[in-house]
Design an enzyme around this catalytic site. Structure first.
Site, PDB file in Angstrom:
ATOM      1  N   SER A   1       0.464  -1.600   0.124  1.00 38.55           N
ATOM      2  CA  SER A   1       0.032   0.199  -0.096  1.00 38.55           C
ATOM      3  C   SER A   1       0.887   1.063   0.010  1.00 38.55           C
ATOM      4  O   SER A   1       1.528   1.389   0.633  1.00 38.55           O
ATOM      5  CB  SER A   1      -0.897  -0.031   1.386  1.00 38.55           C
ATOM      6  OG  SER A   1      -0.330   0.093   2.566  1.00 38.55           O
TER       7      SER A   1
ATOM      8  N   GLU B   1       1.297   5.596   0.892  1.00 36.74           N
ATOM      9  CA  GLU B   1       0.923   6.631   1.144  1.00 36.74           C
ATOM     10  C   GLU B   1       1.327   8.094   0.776  1.00 36.74           C
ATOM     11  O   GLU B   1       2.191   8.718  -0.122  1.00 36.74           O
ATOM     12  CB  GLU B   1       1.244   6.774   2.685  1.00 36.74           C
ATOM     13  CG  GLU B   1       0.718   7.898   3.561  1.00 36.74           C
ATOM     14  CD  GLU B   1       1.247   7.794   4.934  1.00 36.74           C
ATOM     15  OE1 GLU B   1       1.126   6.561   5.683  1.00 36.74           O
ATOM     16  OE2 GLU B   1       1.676   9.083   5.750  1.00 36.74           O
TER      17      GLU B   1
ATOM     18  N   THR C   1      -2.786  11.824   3.524  1.00 41.39           N
ATOM     19  CA  THR C   1      -2.833  12.348   5.128  1.00 41.39           C
ATOM     20  C   THR C   1      -3.351  13.130   5.424  1.00 41.39           C
ATOM     21  O   THR C   1      -3.821  13.808   4.214  1.00 41.39           O
ATOM     22  CB  THR C   1      -1.068  12.556   5.206  1.00 41.39           C
ATOM     23  OG1 THR C   1      -0.698  13.733   4.207  1.00 41.39           O
ATOM     24  CG2 THR C   1       0.045  11.534   4.856  1.00 41.39           C
TER      25      THR C   1
ATOM     26  N   HIS D   1       4.801   5.484  20.971  1.00 42.57           N
ATOM     27  CA  HIS D   1       5.042   6.974  20.979  1.00 42.57           C
ATOM     28  C   HIS D   1       5.492   7.930  21.967  1.00 42.57           C
ATOM     29  O   HIS D   1       5.930   7.170  22.770  1.00 42.57           O
ATOM     30  CB  HIS D   1       3.395   6.991  21.010  1.00 42.57           C
ATOM     31  CG  HIS D   1       3.208   8.333  19.925  1.00 42.57           C
ATOM     32  ND1 HIS D   1       2.737   9.554  20.997  1.00 42.57           N
ATOM     33  CD2 HIS D   1       2.317   8.852  18.687  1.00 42.57           C
ATOM     34  CE1 HIS D   1       2.646  10.286  20.291  1.00 42.57           C
ATOM     35  NE2 HIS D   1       2.186   9.701  19.328  1.00 42.57           N
TER      36      HIS D   1
ATOM     37  N   LYS E   1      -7.608   0.295  20.513  1.00 47.18           N
ATOM     38  CA  LYS E   1      -7.925   0.564  19.441  1.00 47.18           C
ATOM     39  C   LYS E   1      -8.313  -0.177  18.543  1.00 47.18           C
ATOM     40  O   LYS E   1      -9.531  -0.771  17.486  1.00 47.18           O
ATOM     41  CB  LYS E   1      -6.577   1.047  18.206  1.00 47.18           C
ATOM     42  CG  LYS E   1      -6.212   2.545  19.088  1.00 47.18           C
ATOM     43  CD  LYS E   1      -6.037   3.209  17.890  1.00 47.18           C
ATOM     44  CE  LYS E   1      -4.034   3.145  18.648  1.00 47.18           C
ATOM     45  NZ  LYS E   1      -3.295   3.959  17.888  1.00 47.18           N
TER      46      LYS E   1
ATOM     47  N   PHE F   1      12.648  14.238  10.777  1.00 46.59           N
ATOM     48  CA  PHE F   1      11.598  12.802  11.377  1.00 46.59           C
ATOM     49  C   PHE F   1      11.583  11.995  12.609  1.00 46.59           C
ATOM     50  O   PHE F   1      10.336  12.237  13.257  1.00 46.59           O
ATOM     51  CB  PHE F   1      10.702  12.225   9.931  1.00 46.59           C
ATOM     52  CG  PHE F   1      10.910  12.854   8.766  1.00 46.59           C
ATOM     53  CD1 PHE F   1       9.885  14.198   8.895  1.00 46.59           C
ATOM     54  CD2 PHE F   1      10.264  12.817   7.929  1.00 46.59           C
ATOM     55  CE1 PHE F   1       9.759  15.038   7.790  1.00 46.59           C
ATOM     56  CE2 PHE F   1      10.414  12.878   5.713  1.00 46.59           C
ATOM     57  CZ  PHE F   1       8.999  14.734   6.865  1.00 46.59           C
TER      58      PHE F   1
ATOM     59  N   HIS G   1       3.449  -0.804   3.424  1.00 46.03           N
ATOM     60  CA  HIS G   1       2.895   0.450   3.902  1.00 46.03           C
ATOM     61  C   HIS G   1       3.836   1.068   3.226  1.00 46.03           C
ATOM     62  O   HIS G   1       5.232   1.870   4.224  1.00 46.03           O
ATOM     63  CB  HIS G   1       2.317   0.973   4.373  1.00 46.03           C
ATOM     64  CG  HIS G   1       1.766   1.890   4.642  1.00 46.03           C
ATOM     65  ND1 HIS G   1       0.278   2.673   3.668  1.00 46.03           N
ATOM     66  CD2 HIS G   1       1.857   3.172   5.180  1.00 46.03           C
ATOM     67  CE1 HIS G   1      -0.425   3.081   3.868  1.00 46.03           C
ATOM     68  NE2 HIS G   1       0.505   4.195   4.796  1.00 46.03           N
TER      69      HIS G   1
END
Length: 299
Positions: free
Chosen positions: A24, A26, A57, A159, A175, A226, A276
């Site tokens: 996939s 993005e 996004t 995170h 989730k 990033f 992805h």
């Protein structure tokens, strides 16, 4: 670790002859007419690879939301691709999110990437009054709107705002329990980082697909920036590989494609068969990696 190279070489030969992985892609929504033209060139280049879906996004402001919606609905309207729209909790009430989700459903968009999102000013995240505090609530709310296919985020290296790695994994479990179909990971570079995370997730009772997010390195300084924001590590071996390539874009892209393809092949040897790609709205590098992995457009 393989002390004898022959078994590894045999595995790699078998891998080359194996069924190619599914992928996939993005994208991010264009901000200018020129960027929009470039994005549609990228979509046209990558579409023949038949990705499972392509995601777009989503920003926190009204104009970026509109660009996301316009891009997603155009993909749905003008291509055979399956678009997935990113949707966050930032600066939106539950009712506003419900309306956005219903608009997507009415447009034929069935896949949502549900994220908490980050504060647009880079500061500490705060729940919008009348909105969702976390992505698990967003997932549950989307399920109340329609039978969406829902992807969520996972963080192999935790995170950056999580209280702990275990707390972060607990949140991922919530989730999934709220109705998410799969998780897509933050990018990583050491394969063992993902495999250890996958093992921990399975032990925590998370059985859904956890898709590795792959970021081809076209600009090391940008990736380091990033990574600092996302809590992802940039290993020293990767930094060494890109030393001296700042002014050599063609060579840098060759190295980037090789690194990402090897990362995917190592994951394939561990049984992973979907990736992805964070394309950064560039086609050639992602296309090259897919070619190496055996995924090519029909003749």
């Amino acid at each position: 670790m393989h002390t004898n190279p022959l078994p590894l070489m045999q595995e790699l030969r078998e891998l080359y002859g194996a069924t190619p992985p599914s992928v996939s892609f993005e994208f991010f929504p264009p901000k200018t007419v020129q960027a929009e033209e470039k994005l549609w060139d990228v979509v046209g280049t990558l579409a023949p690879l038949k990705p499972r879906f392509v995601s777009v996004t989503y920003g926190a402001g009204g104009s970026t939301r509109e660009r996301t919606h316009a891009t997603v609905t155009r993909i749905k309207r003008e291509t055979d691709l399956t678009p997935a729209a990113h949707l966050t909790c930032v600066n939106a009430t539950k009712e506003e999110i419900r309306e956005i989700a219903q608009t997507y459903w009415d447009a034929g968009v069935r896949h949502i990437v549900a994220l908490r999102g980050d504060a647009p000013d880079g500061g500490a995240y705060q729940t919008t009054p009348g909105g969702y505090a976390y992505a698990d609530g967003l997932v549950k709310g989307l399920r109340e709107v329609a039978d969406f296919d829902i992807s969520v985020a996972a963080y192999p290296e935790t995170h950056p705002t999580a209280l702990s790695a275990d707390a972060d994994l607990d949140h991922l479990k919530r989730k999934m329990d709220a109705g998410a179909s799969r998780a897509i990971t933050q990018f990583f570079f050491d394969v063992d980082v993902y495999l250890r995370f996958l093992e921990r997730a399975r032990k925590a009772g998370i059985e859904a697909e956890i898709v590795p997010g792959i970021l081809p390195v076209t600009n090391l300084a940008q990736v380091q920036k990033f990574s600092a924001m996302a809590g992802a590590s940039v290993p020293q071996w990767l930094i060494k590989l890109f030393e001296g390539l700042d002014e050599k874009p063609e060579l840098r892209n060759l190295v980037a494609a090789t690194v990402a393809a090897e990362q995917c092949r190592m994951l394939m040897l561990s049984g992973i068969n979907h990736f992805h790609f964070y394309t950064l709205n560039r086609a050639e590098l992602t296309q090259a990696i897919c070619h190496i992995l055996g995924l090519r457009a029909p003749s």
